[in-house]
Design a protein around this motif. Structure first.
Motif, PDB file in Angstrom:
ATOM      1  N   MET A   1       9.574  -1.051  -1.773  1.00 43.43           N
ATOM      2  CA  MET A   1       9.441  -1.542  -0.397  1.00 43.43           C
ATOM      3  C   MET A   1      10.832  -1.922   0.121  1.00 43.43           C
ATOM      4  O   MET A   1      11.554  -2.668  -0.535  1.00 43.43           O
ATOM      5  CB  MET A   1       8.507  -2.757  -0.354  1.00 43.43           C
ATOM      6  N   PRO A   2      11.221  -1.432   1.289  1.00 41.21           N
ATOM      7  CA  PRO A   2      12.529  -1.783   1.846  1.00 41.21           C
ATOM      8  C   PRO A   2      12.647  -3.279   2.059  1.00 41.21           C
ATOM      9  O   PRO A   2      11.652  -3.962   2.352  1.00 41.21           O
ATOM     10  CB  PRO A   2      12.554  -1.020   3.176  1.00 41.21           C
ATOM     11  N   PRO A   3      13.865  -3.813   1.916  1.00 45.51           N
ATOM     12  CA  PRO A   3      14.057  -5.264   2.057  1.00 45.51           C
ATOM     13  C   PRO A   3      13.526  -5.809   3.382  1.00 45.51           C
ATOM     14  O   PRO A   3      12.979  -6.911   3.440  1.00 45.51           O
ATOM     15  CB  PRO A   3      15.570  -5.444   1.935  1.00 45.51           C
ATOM     16  N   ASN A   4      13.677  -5.026   4.476  1.00 47.50           N
ATOM     17  CA  ASN A   4      13.242  -5.520   5.783  1.00 47.50           C
ATOM     18  C   ASN A   4      11.722  -5.586   5.914  1.00 47.50           C
ATOM     19  O   ASN A   4      11.197  -6.210   6.835  1.00 47.50           O
ATOM     20  CB  ASN A   4      13.803  -4.635   6.892  1.00 47.50           C
ATOM     21  N   ASP A   5      10.987  -4.892   5.020  1.00 49.87           N
ATOM     22  CA  ASP A   5       9.527  -4.865   5.097  1.00 49.87           C
ATOM     23  C   ASP A   5       8.877  -5.870   4.156  1.00 49.87           C
ATOM     24  O   ASP A   5       7.655  -5.896   4.034  1.00 49.87           O
ATOM     25  CB  ASP A   5       9.008  -3.461   4.759  1.00 49.87           C
ATOM     26  N   LEU A   6       9.670  -6.661   3.467  1.00 50.47           N
ATOM     27  CA  LEU A   6       9.107  -7.651   2.557  1.00 50.47           C
ATOM     28  C   LEU A   6       8.358  -8.727   3.353  1.00 50.47           C
ATOM     29  O   LEU A   6       8.762  -9.099   4.465  1.00 50.47           O
ATOM     30  CB  LEU A   6      10.219  -8.308   1.740  1.00 50.47           C
ATOM     31  N   PRO A   7       7.258  -9.244   2.818  1.00 45.94           N
ATOM     32  CA  PRO A   7       6.528 -10.314   3.521  1.00 45.94           C
ATOM     33  C   PRO A   7       7.383 -11.570   3.595  1.00 45.94           C
ATOM     34  O   PRO A   7       8.298 -11.768   2.782  1.00 45.94           O
ATOM     35  CB  PRO A   7       5.296 -10.521   2.633  1.00 45.94           C
ATOM     36  N   PRO A   8       7.110 -12.414   4.563  1.00 47.91           N
ATOM     37  CA  PRO A   8       7.914 -13.641   4.699  1.00 47.91           C
ATOM     38  C   PRO A   8       7.733 -14.549   3.492  1.00 47.91           C
ATOM     39  O   PRO A   8       6.651 -14.639   2.904  1.00 47.91           O
ATOM     40  CB  PRO A   8       7.353 -14.292   5.974  1.00 47.91           C
ATOM     41  N   THR A   9       8.772 -15.210   3.125  1.00 43.02           N
ATOM     42  CA  THR A   9       8.728 -16.150   1.996  1.00 43.02           C
ATOM     43  C   THR A   9       8.268 -17.523   2.486  1.00 43.02           C
ATOM     44  O   THR A   9       8.161 -17.770   3.694  1.00 43.02           O
ATOM     45  CB  THR A   9      10.111 -16.280   1.357  1.00 43.02           C
ATOM     46  N   LEU A  10       8.015 -18.417   1.530  1.00 41.89           N
ATOM     47  CA  LEU A  10       7.654 -19.788   1.884  1.00 41.89           C
ATOM     48  C   LEU A  10       8.762 -20.444   2.693  1.00 41.89           C
ATOM     49  O   LEU A  10       8.495 -21.187   3.651  1.00 41.89           O
ATOM     50  CB  LEU A  10       7.379 -20.593   0.613  1.00 41.89           C
ATOM     51  N   LEU A  11       9.990 -20.160   2.344  1.00 45.20           N
ATOM     52  CA  LEU A  11      11.124 -20.726   3.079  1.00 45.20           C
ATOM     53  C   LEU A  11      11.131 -20.239   4.520  1.00 45.20           C
ATOM     54  O   LEU A  11      11.449 -21.000   5.445  1.00 45.20           O
ATOM     55  CB  LEU A  11      12.431 -20.351   2.376  1.00 45.20           C
ATOM     56  N   ASP A  12      10.776 -18.945   4.736  1.00 40.11           N
ATOM     57  CA  ASP A  12      10.705 -18.409   6.093  1.00 40.11           C
ATOM     58  C   ASP A  12       9.636 -19.141   6.916  1.00 40.11           C
ATOM     59  O   ASP A  12       9.861 -19.473   8.095  1.00 40.11           O
ATOM     60  CB  ASP A  12      10.393 -16.909   6.065  1.00 40.11           C
ATOM     61  N   LEU A  13       8.482 -19.390   6.298  1.00 39.45           N
ATOM     62  CA  LEU A  13       7.392 -20.058   7.013  1.00 39.45           C
ATOM     63  C   LEU A  13       7.760 -21.500   7.344  1.00 39.45           C
ATOM     64  O   LEU A  13       7.584 -21.953   8.485  1.00 39.45           O
ATOM     65  CB  LEU A  13       6.114 -20.026   6.173  1.00 39.45           C
ATOM     66  N   LEU A  14       8.272 -22.223   6.361  1.00 38.53           N
ATOM     67  CA  LEU A  14       8.622 -23.616   6.592  1.00 38.53           C
ATOM     68  C   LEU A  14       9.836 -23.760   7.497  1.00 38.53           C
ATOM     69  O   LEU A  14      10.057 -24.818   8.093  1.00 38.53           O
ATOM     70  CB  LEU A  14       8.885 -24.322   5.256  1.00 38.53           C
ATOM     71  N   GLY A  15      10.616 -22.706   7.604  1.00 41.43           N
ATOM     72  CA  GLY A  15      11.767 -22.745   8.501  1.00 41.43           C
ATOM     73  C   GLY A  15      11.380 -22.751   9.960  1.00 41.43           C
ATOM     74  O   GLY A  15      12.192 -23.093  10.823  1.00 41.43           O
ATOM     75  N   ASN A  16      10.125 -22.368  10.260  1.00 40.74           N
ATOM     76  CA  ASN A  16       9.619 -22.444  11.633  1.00 40.74           C
ATOM     77  C   ASN A  16       9.080 -23.852  11.860  1.00 40.74           C
ATOM     78  O   ASN A  16       8.077 -24.245  11.258  1.00 40.74           O
ATOM     79  CB  ASN A  16       8.504 -21.407  11.819  1.00 40.74           C
TER      80      ASN A  16
END
Length: 380
Positions: A1-16
């Motif tokens: 899976m290309p890096p840009n298509d990876l699902p969001p991480t926990l850090l990405d979610l909590l960063g919002n």
């Protein structure tokens, strides 16, 4: 899976911050600290980048002893100091410079000494707007009243007090009464355990919500009147019957939304959220999760009635059944002042006997007894 298509991480979610602010009120402080300890990135997000969202709502009512450094477990002459865990929690949060971001603080059921409350409410390190101290232990009520009088003193600084709402008189939610996060809102409970009773509230007609002695009731009434438009409480002052010259008294009885049992109304207008002045409305339980304002704490569930009736016990004398919570207004029921004044005409007006509502068949029996034996037979 290309890096840009990876699902969001926990850090990405909590960063919002929008997502974070909806999640953290459900996360215990000890779990939040454990999460922050997993990586430097999450630690930075929790304690630096979004600390104003992370610690806006702080519930310490289920304080974990592991959350407190052992060095702050002090002893007193009677043994272990029950207030030490709370002081230790403030020490831990103070070291991380997040105490100033706490706007809603829940301390229900804890050992809370007046000295701790004085620090919370009078120290510049705190900016608490909504404080809940329901069912706390080791709290001197007189000292609490002194602190509140100090906060609303005429010589207080401009834009003070910081505290805008205090939960104290009503009771905390019972164990097992977990609220559905999808429907969480002040004023309504969604109890997960069917064996746990739904707590009494102002809007569900729960009857007597709290009790206190007569002297304390008068002192609290005077204090709440002094706090008018400055600090809101989870209690209101009784309006009394029209024309009454009785001194103000706390309304300790929640009568529901339907009015008098007979006329379904009342000479005293109901209190209506959104119309009645804020100082005549109580803070609704449980305290709001996602806002730290009095408006949010006084907002009932959307779609449900925004009105309710409340009264002091003095105004409901011989007109309120404390078993089923039925009540009659003064227009529909004017009980005789003394049992000796009963007559065949007056006995039919009796709605309450020994605190319980009288069934129609019993009224007929009383009428017949008065007619046969005279008024004296009805005396106790």
């Amino acid at each position: 899976m290309p890096p840009n298509d990876l699902p969001p991480t926990l850090l990405d979610l909590l960063g919002n911050h929008l997502i974070l602010s909806r999640i953290v009120p459900f996360v215990p402080p000890s779990a939040l600290l454990s999460l922050a300890a997993t990586s430097q990135s999450i630690y930075s997000l929790v304690f630096i980048t979004h600390s104003s969202y992370t610690f806006r709502h702080l519930d310490l009512s289920n304080l974990d002893f592991a959350f407190v450094f052992p060095s702050h477990r002090c002893m007193n002459s009677d043994g272990y100091d029950l207030a030490a865990p709370l002081r230790g929690a403030f020490y831990v949060l103070g070291k991380r410079a997040v105490l100033q971001y706490v706007k809603t603080l829940i301390l229900d059921g804890l050992a809370v000494r007046a000295a701790v409350l004085r620090e919370i409410l009078c120290n510049d390190a705190f900016n608490v707007r909504i404080l809940s101290i329901r069912d706390v232990k080791e709290l001197d009520k007189e000292e609490l009243m002194q602190i509140l009088r100090y906060l609303v003193r005429p010589s207080r600084p401009k834009d003070s007090p910081k505290l805008k709402g205090l939960y104290y008189f009503t009771h905390r939610e019972p164990e097992g009464g977990v609220t559905n996060p999808d429907k969480y809102h002040p004023g309504q409970y969604h109890v997960s355990d069917p064996n746990v009773p739904v707590p009494k509230t102002w809007t569900n007609g729960g009857g007597s919500l709290f009790s206190t002695d007569e002297i304390a009731m008068k002192a609290w009434t005077q204090l709440i009147e002094a706090c008018r438009d400055l600090i809101a409480f989870d209690v209101v002052v009784c309006h009394h019957a029209s024309g009454s010259d009785a001194p103000p008294e706390l309304a300790s009885v929640a009568l529901g939304i339907n009015g008098c049992h007979n006329c379904h109304s009342s000479p005293e207008a109901p209190r209506i959220f959104g119309q009645t002045p804020t100082h005549d409305l109580p803070l609704l339980s449980p305290p709001p999760l996602f806002s730290s304002t009095v408006k949010a704490a006084q907002s009932p569930v959307p779609g449900e009635s925004h009105r309710f009736y409340a009264s002091c016990k003095q105004c409901l004398d011989d007109r309120w059944c404390y078993r089923c919570n039925a009540w009659w207004c003064e227009n529909c029921c004017t009980p005789p002042a003394k049992a000796g004044e009963l007559s065949r005409n007056l006995v039919s007006e009796i709605k309450i006997d020994a605190g319980h509502c009288i069934q129609p068949w019993l009224v007929q029996d009383l009428c017949s007894r008065v007619g046969e034996g005279g008024e004296g037979d009805m005396e106790r």
